[in-house]
Design a protein around this motif. Sequence first.
Motif, short mmCIF file in Angstrom:
data_model
loop_
_atom_site.label_atom_id
_atom_site.label_comp_id
_atom_site.label_asym_id
_atom_site.label_seq_id
_atom_site.Cartn_x
_atom_site.Cartn_y
_atom_site.Cartn_z
N ASP A 195 -0.81 -49.94 -11.79
CA ASP A 195 -1.07 -48.65 -12.43
C ASP A 195 0.21 -47.92 -12.84
OD1 ASP A 195 -3.76 -49.02 -12.18
OD2 ASP A 195 -3.99 -47.79 -10.38
N PHE A 196 1.36 -48.51 -12.52
CA PHE A 196 2.64 -47.83 -12.78
C PHE A 196 3.33 -48.39 -14.01
CE2 PHE A 196 2.07 -46.82 -8.28
CZ PHE A 196 2.43 -45.48 -8.25
N VAL A 199 5.29 -39.41 -12.80
CA VAL A 199 5.27 -39.22 -11.35
C VAL A 199 6.62 -38.70 -10.87
CG1 VAL A 199 5.00 -40.40 -9.12
CG2 VAL A 199 3.60 -41.09 -11.08
N LYS A 244 2.19 -42.98 -13.97
CA LYS A 244 1.01 -43.58 -13.35
C LYS A 244 -0.20 -43.29 -14.23
CE LYS A 244 -1.12 -44.18 -8.80
NZ LYS A 244 -2.49 -44.38 -9.22
N TYR A 297 -1.12 -41.87 -19.25
CA TYR A 297 -0.11 -41.95 -18.20
C TYR A 297 0.47 -40.57 -17.92
CZ TYR A 297 0.04 -47.04 -17.95
OH TYR A 297 -0.27 -48.36 -17.73
#
Length: 202
Positions: free
Chosen positions: A11-12, A39, A26, A36
Amino acid sequence: MTVKSIVVSGDFLFTAHNDYKIRVWKIDNLTESQKYKMVTVLPTMADRCMRLFSAKNYVKIRWNKKCTWVHHVDAVSALALSKDASMLYSISWDRTFKLWRTSDFKCLESVWRQNDVGEQRHSLVSTPKKHKSAVNALALSSDGSILYSGTCDRSIIVWEKDGGAAHMAVAGALRGHRKVILCLTFVSDLLCILRVDDEHFN
């Protein structure tokens, strides 16, 4: 804020920029569009603060200026993930590469030529010499046997492992590009190349 490199892990999403930073994103699965969200920025605030108070954490970057070793001090030109995605490698025009732990985004090591700062996990094995200009991009085949290096002189050199050794020997070259090679990556067994004049990979 130009994006120089992108790598994805689950997911990154990690992006390298010409403002000397790496950004971590993320995917937001709660929204319909699955956008996205950023983070953090590397080095993280925690990493920077932890290094501030000890003189041994500072390195000379110009004749009259010092900086903590967790910082890149020029454009971050490429990123790569370890096979298990637990480590992120970054390389920069400041002539260093750094190692980041993806679980907490901590910088573990910074290497400049033979000088190593941090946990000292890497040592120089060899320095392949063939290019006559700056190397912008590297791509390693999935089995680790073939390395492609792309440069400002518009060429891509193909390297193969020299027998069973860790050393690489020149196996050939891909020429004919009219512009600087910016990025190389593998998708399955396909080598994708991005040049200065491209709007997409070819």
